[in-house]
Every structure is written in C-alpha cells, then in structure tokens.
Design a protein around this motif. Structure first.
Motif, PDB file in Angstrom:
ATOM      1  N   ILE A  72       6.302  10.675  -3.100  1.00 36.46           N
ATOM      2  CA  ILE A  72       6.040  12.110  -3.168  1.00 36.46           C
ATOM      3  C   ILE A  72       5.632  12.460  -4.600  1.00 36.46           C
ATOM      4  O   ILE A  72       6.400  12.243  -5.538  1.00 36.46           O
ATOM      5  CB  ILE A  72       7.304  12.919  -2.752  1.00 36.46           C
ATOM      6  N   GLU A  73       4.444  12.983  -4.754  1.00 31.81           N
ATOM      7  CA  GLU A  73       3.918  13.276  -6.095  1.00 31.81           C
ATOM      8  C   GLU A  73       4.211  14.734  -6.432  1.00 31.81           C
ATOM      9  O   GLU A  73       3.356  15.617  -6.308  1.00 31.81           O
ATOM     10  CB  GLU A  73       2.432  12.917  -6.145  1.00 31.81           C
ATOM     11  N   ASP A  74       5.472  14.930  -6.855  1.00 35.40           N
ATOM     12  CA  ASP A  74       5.987  16.294  -7.003  1.00 35.40           C
ATOM     13  C   ASP A  74       6.139  16.728  -8.455  1.00 35.40           C
ATOM     14  O   ASP A  74       6.990  17.546  -8.778  1.00 35.40           O
ATOM     15  CB  ASP A  74       7.330  16.415  -6.262  1.00 35.40           C
TER      16      ASP A  74
ATOM     17  N   ASP B 150     -12.346  12.003  -2.580  1.00 34.97           N
ATOM     18  CA  ASP B 150     -12.422  12.971  -3.686  1.00 34.97           C
ATOM     19  C   ASP B 150     -11.826  12.368  -4.963  1.00 34.97           C
ATOM     20  O   ASP B 150     -12.066  12.881  -6.051  1.00 34.97           O
ATOM     21  CB  ASP B 150     -11.706  14.286  -3.323  1.00 34.97           C
ATOM     22  N   LEU B 151     -11.063  11.295  -4.828  1.00 34.85           N
ATOM     23  CA  LEU B 151     -10.445  10.675  -6.002  1.00 34.85           C
ATOM     24  C   LEU B 151     -11.197   9.427  -6.486  1.00 34.85           C
ATOM     25  O   LEU B 151     -10.777   8.781  -7.445  1.00 34.85           O
ATOM     26  CB  LEU B 151      -8.977  10.328  -5.706  1.00 34.85           C
ATOM     27  N   LEU B 152     -12.326   9.131  -5.835  1.00 34.29           N
ATOM     28  CA  LEU B 152     -13.082   7.926  -6.238  1.00 34.29           C
ATOM     29  C   LEU B 152     -13.448   7.962  -7.724  1.00 34.29           C
ATOM     30  O   LEU B 152     -13.290   6.966  -8.435  1.00 34.29           O
ATOM     31  CB  LEU B 152     -14.345   7.802  -5.366  1.00 34.29           C
TER      32      LEU B 152
ATOM     33  N   GLY C  59       0.868  -1.178   0.000  1.00 34.87           N
ATOM     34  CA  GLY C  59       0.000   0.000   0.000  1.00 34.87           C
ATOM     35  C   GLY C  59       0.897   1.218   0.000  1.00 34.87           C
ATOM     36  O   GLY C  59       2.121   1.100   0.006  1.00 34.87           O
ATOM     37  N   ARG C  60       0.292   2.382  -0.003  1.00 37.76           N
ATOM     38  CA  ARG C  60       1.148   3.575  -0.058  1.00 37.76           C
ATOM     39  C   ARG C  60       0.384   4.809   0.406  1.00 37.76           C
ATOM     40  O   ARG C  60      -0.849   4.829   0.447  1.00 37.76           O
ATOM     41  CB  ARG C  60       1.715   3.778  -1.453  1.00 37.76           C
ATOM     42  N   PHE C  61       1.169   5.850   0.708  1.00 40.56           N
ATOM     43  CA  PHE C  61       0.621   7.187   0.861  1.00 40.56           C
ATOM     44  C   PHE C  61       1.381   8.036  -0.130  1.00 40.56           C
ATOM     45  O   PHE C  61       2.597   7.899  -0.255  1.00 40.56           O
ATOM     46  CB  PHE C  61       0.804   7.695   2.298  1.00 40.56           C
ATOM     47  N   ALA C  62       0.660   8.880  -0.870  1.00 38.55           N
ATOM     48  CA  ALA C  62       1.290   9.575  -1.999  1.00 38.55           C
ATOM     49  C   ALA C  62       0.945  11.067  -1.981  1.00 38.55           C
ATOM     50  O   ALA C  62       0.204  11.549  -2.823  1.00 38.55           O
ATOM     51  CB  ALA C  62       0.838   8.933  -3.304  1.00 38.55           C
ATOM     52  N   PRO C  63       1.484  11.800  -1.012  1.00 36.26           N
ATOM     53  CA  PRO C  63       1.109  13.215  -0.925  1.00 36.26           C
ATOM     54  C   PRO C  63       1.731  14.066  -2.025  1.00 36.26           C
ATOM     55  O   PRO C  63       2.816  13.764  -2.521  1.00 36.26           O
ATOM     56  CB  PRO C  63       1.661  13.634   0.446  1.00 36.26           C
ATOM     57  N   SER C  64       1.018  15.116  -2.405  1.00 35.62           N
ATOM     58  CA  SER C  64       1.579  16.140  -3.284  1.00 35.62           C
ATOM     59  C   SER C  64       2.166  17.207  -2.361  1.00 35.62           C
ATOM     60  O   SER C  64       1.449  17.721  -1.504  1.00 35.62           O
ATOM     61  CB  SER C  64       0.474  16.764  -4.132  1.00 35.62           C
ATOM     62  N   PRO C  65       3.445  17.537  -2.528  1.00 36.17           N
ATOM     63  CA  PRO C  65       4.070  18.472  -1.577  1.00 36.17           C
ATOM     64  C   PRO C  65       3.715  19.927  -1.888  1.00 36.17           C
ATOM     65  O   PRO C  65       4.573  20.735  -2.190  1.00 36.17           O
ATOM     66  CB  PRO C  65       5.565  18.195  -1.759  1.00 36.17           C
TER      67      PRO C  65
ATOM     68  N   ALA D  57       0.716  13.481 -16.993  1.00 36.29           N
ATOM     69  CA  ALA D  57      -0.475  13.802 -16.206  1.00 36.29           C
ATOM     70  C   ALA D  57      -0.529  12.910 -14.958  1.00 36.29           C
ATOM     71  O   ALA D  57      -0.031  11.777 -14.969  1.00 36.29           O
ATOM     72  CB  ALA D  57      -1.728  13.597 -17.051  1.00 36.29           C
ATOM     73  N   TYR D  58      -1.155  13.438 -13.919  1.00 36.17           N
ATOM     74  CA  TYR D  58      -1.315  12.678 -12.677  1.00 36.17           C
ATOM     75  C   TYR D  58      -1.879  11.273 -12.943  1.00 36.17           C
ATOM     76  O   TYR D  58      -1.373  10.279 -12.401  1.00 36.17           O
ATOM     77  CB  TYR D  58      -2.206  13.466 -11.707  1.00 36.17           C
ATOM     78  N   ASN D  59      -2.926  11.201 -13.789  1.00 36.28           N
ATOM     79  CA  ASN D  59      -3.565   9.898 -14.034  1.00 36.28           C
ATOM     80  C   ASN D  59      -2.607   8.875 -14.638  1.00 36.28           C
ATOM     81  O   ASN D  59      -2.759   7.678 -14.419  1.00 36.28           O
ATOM     82  CB  ASN D  59      -4.778  10.061 -14.959  1.00 36.28           C
TER      83      ASN D  59
ATOM     84  N   ALA E 222       0.938   9.050 -14.238  1.00 41.32           N
ATOM     85  CA  ALA E 222       2.039   8.811 -13.298  1.00 41.32           C
ATOM     86  C   ALA E 222       1.599   7.874 -12.164  1.00 41.32           C
ATOM     87  O   ALA E 222       2.329   6.951 -11.786  1.00 41.32           O
ATOM     88  CB  ALA E 222       2.538  10.142 -12.743  1.00 41.32           C
ATOM     89  N   VAL E 223       0.387   8.099 -11.673  1.00 41.37           N
ATOM     90  CA  VAL E 223      -0.075   7.301 -10.537  1.00 41.37           C
ATOM     91  C   VAL E 223      -0.227   5.825 -10.938  1.00 41.37           C
ATOM     92  O   VAL E 223       0.141   4.918 -10.178  1.00 41.37           O
ATOM     93  CB  VAL E 223      -1.382   7.926  -9.977  1.00 41.37           C
ATOM     94  N   VAL E 224      -0.700   5.596 -12.146  1.00 39.51           N
ATOM     95  CA  VAL E 224      -0.908   4.220 -12.601  1.00 39.51           C
ATOM     96  C   VAL E 224       0.439   3.529 -12.853  1.00 39.51           C
ATOM     97  O   VAL E 224       0.660   2.380 -12.442  1.00 39.51           O
ATOM     98  CB  VAL E 224      -1.781   4.217 -13.884  1.00 39.51           C
TER      99      VAL E 224
HETATM  100  N1  GLU Z   1      -1.069  13.024  -4.754  1.00 36.13           N
HETATM  101  C1  GLU Z   1      -2.492  12.941  -4.611  1.00 36.13           C
HETATM  102  C2  GLU Z   1      -2.951  13.945  -3.570  1.00 36.13           C
HETATM  103  O1  GLU Z   1      -2.178  14.321  -2.714  1.00 36.13           O
HETATM  104  C3  GLU Z   1      -2.952  11.581  -4.171  1.00 36.13           C
HETATM  105  C4  GLU Z   1      -2.930  10.633  -5.274  1.00 36.13           C
HETATM  106  C5  GLU Z   1      -3.322   9.215  -4.914  1.00 36.13           C
HETATM  107  O2  GLU Z   1      -3.312   8.852  -3.735  1.00 36.13           O
HETATM  108  O3  GLU Z   1      -3.611   8.485  -5.852  1.00 36.13           O
HETATM  109  O4  GLU Z   1      -4.094  14.353  -3.626  1.00 36.13           O
END
Ligand code: GLU
Length: 306
Positions: free
Chosen positions: A40-42, A197-199, A4-10, A175-177, A179-181
C-alpha cells in the motif's frame, strides 16, 4: 524465486482499469512462478477507508497475495537510510525551486519537457545558506547520465530521460520515485507490472536502483482503460468501480468476466485465465470501457486501432 506486486495508492476506490492492472500483475507473477506481494503506497494521497475498500475489491475478484501486506507509511526508516546513504556519497543536493521557478526555467528553449533544469545543482554553500532562510529544501539526486534504458516485456528496451529528480520532498516525505525503488529492492521484487502512465518514470527508477546497488527489475507497463471519449477511465465516468457496479446489480464475478474478456482470456475462473495467459498475445490497444443507458457494459476498439 522472485516476486511481482501490486502497489495501489489508497486515494479512493479502484476502478475497472486499476483492477484490470491488478489482475495482470497477478497473472504475470503467477505465470512466472513468482510470489505476488501487496504493497500500500500510503505516503501521500491516503484517504481514510480507501485501503480496506481496495483490498476488499481485489479479494472479491479472487486475487490472493503472498505474505503480509506492507504499507509505506510503516517503512520510513528504510527510506531514511537510503537517503543518508546517497547523501553520504554526495549524490544528493538541496533544491529550493518552487514549481513556478521550474516551469519558467523549463520553458527555456533547450530544456527537455518535464525535466528539472538543474537550477540548484551547483549552488555555493553561501547561496544555499541564504536560500535555506527562505524555504525548506527538497533533495534531488545528482545524476550522472541523461538517459537510462529499462527492459519491458511489452515495450522492449525502453530508453527515457533521467533528470535530477526529487528523492526527498521539502516537507520531509520520501518521494514516490525513491520509495518505490527502495521497496521493490528490499522486497525482492524483480518484476514490476503497472499502468503505462508510469512507463516514462521507469528509466529514473531503474537508474536509481543501480545507484543504490540493486539490479533494476524487469517491467511490464500495461495498457490503461479508457472511457468512450478516449480519455483515461476515471471514477466520475460512473459504473466503473465494484461499488458502483454492485449498486446496479453487477456482481464482482461479472466484473472479473469483463476484465478477462477484455484481455482475450478465458473468463470462467482466474485459474483458467492463468493457464491461457501469454504476454505476447495481450491486446495491443487500450481497453475502451463504455456503459450504455441500459446499464450494459461494452468494449470498443478505438478507431485508430481498427
Ligand atoms: N502507487 C502507484 C499508483 O497507484 C503505483 C506505483 C507502481 O506500481 O510503481 O499509481
């Protein structure tokens, strides 16, 4: 073993809602014997110093992660190779639409809200050549379905729209879509826990995973935290980041207690919370976080969920 992961945008400090999502991602991963990765989604919205503050705050809550931290800005070749794979398979096309073009076309009576109406999908080569003179193109996925169904531990089988979404922006940034995949697949992440919010993005991402030859992950889109007005919690609500709370004399351990209480979990330690964690027993209403004038913090159940 999956991950699993946590992927914050800084982009700034994490607030209690974001921190609560991080705690949930940790609990979901640990309770299913998965590794827990930090990414880190930078690629966008990175603000100097924000990453260090975010990681410091996550550590202050007691969260730990496995392996090195990954940063999307250091993984550009990976995204580029996914883009060329898709391009070689004729799964991408150039799009010259401005936001305004899309808004105007999308207001047509038959268009589903928030979806790309397909304006540039069938341009001829000479039309494309003419448009290239005017502005740089974004690249969109040529989708072959209108909807896709993902599995979500909290939402069940969730079906949502898949349109021809952007995978490479006109400024050349993935694009985010995309990179995340690409990252989730490359990192062996098979469980994605994040805010709900990302559902609505999950079907697009699950679909793209399949196009790239990967099994889509299982999702858990968790409730966001709201302010007393019922709007998504934000830093401007005050007393919601660990930094703001520390200024008022609230230590990180107390913030963690608030978070674990809001989840209906034992709050003595993360391990105690982990031992009691059961996704089926998570609150089904959002966490409404209020601060009163004395600086005490409370939790309220919104009227519609009482
Ligand atoms: N980086 C995204 C955010 O902080 C989260 C992306 C994800 O968890 O798929 O909103």
């Amino acid at each position: 073993m999956g991950a699993g992961r946590f992927a914050p945008s800084p982009s700034g400090e994490l607030h209690l809602g974001n921190l609560r999502t991080a705690v949930l991602a940790w609990l979901f991963a640990k309770s299913t014997n998965r590794e827990f990765l930090m990414r880190i989604e930078d690629l966008d919205r990175a603000r100097a110093g924000a990453e260090a503050i975010q990681l410091g705050d996550l550590s202050a809550l007691g969260l730990t992660w496995d392996g090195p931290i990954t940063r999307q800005s250091q993984r550009l070749p990976l995204y580029a190779s996914a883009v060329s794979q898709l391009r070689d398979r004729d799964r991408l096309y150039e799009c010259f639409c401005t936001r305004r073009d899309i808004a105007e076309a999308a207001s047509a009576p038959h268009a589903a809200p928030g979806t790309y109406p397909g304006t540039c999908r069938n341009l001829t080569e000479s039309e494309r050549a003419a448009k290239r003179e005017l502005r740089p193109a974004a690249w969109r996925l040529r989708t072959q379905k209108d909807t896709f169904t993902v599995t979500d531990v909290l939402h069940g089988q969730y079906t949502g729209t898949v349109d021809d979404f952007v995978v490479l922006r006109s400024d050349g940034v993935p694009a985010y879509n995309l990179a995340v995949v690409v990252d989730d697949a490359a990192q062996g992440i098979d469980q994605v826990v994040r805010g709900d919010d990302l559902l609505s993005s999950a079907p697009r991402q699950g679909y793209l995973a399949g196009v790239l030859g990967h099994e889509p992950p299982t999702y858990a889109h968790v409730q966001l935290a709201l302010n007393s007005a019922g709007k998504r919690l934000a830093k401007r609500d005050g007393s919601v980041t660990l930094g703001q709370l520390a200024n008022e004399g609230t230590v990180a351990a107390a913030a963690r207690t608030l978070i674990l209480n809001s989840l209906g979990l034992p709050a003595e330690s993360l391990d105690a919370a982990l031992a009691a964690f059961d996704p089926a027993r998570l609150p089904t209403h959002p966490w409404v976080f209020t601060t009163d004038r004395e600086g005490a913090h409370g939790m309220r159940i919104p009227p519609e969920n009482r």
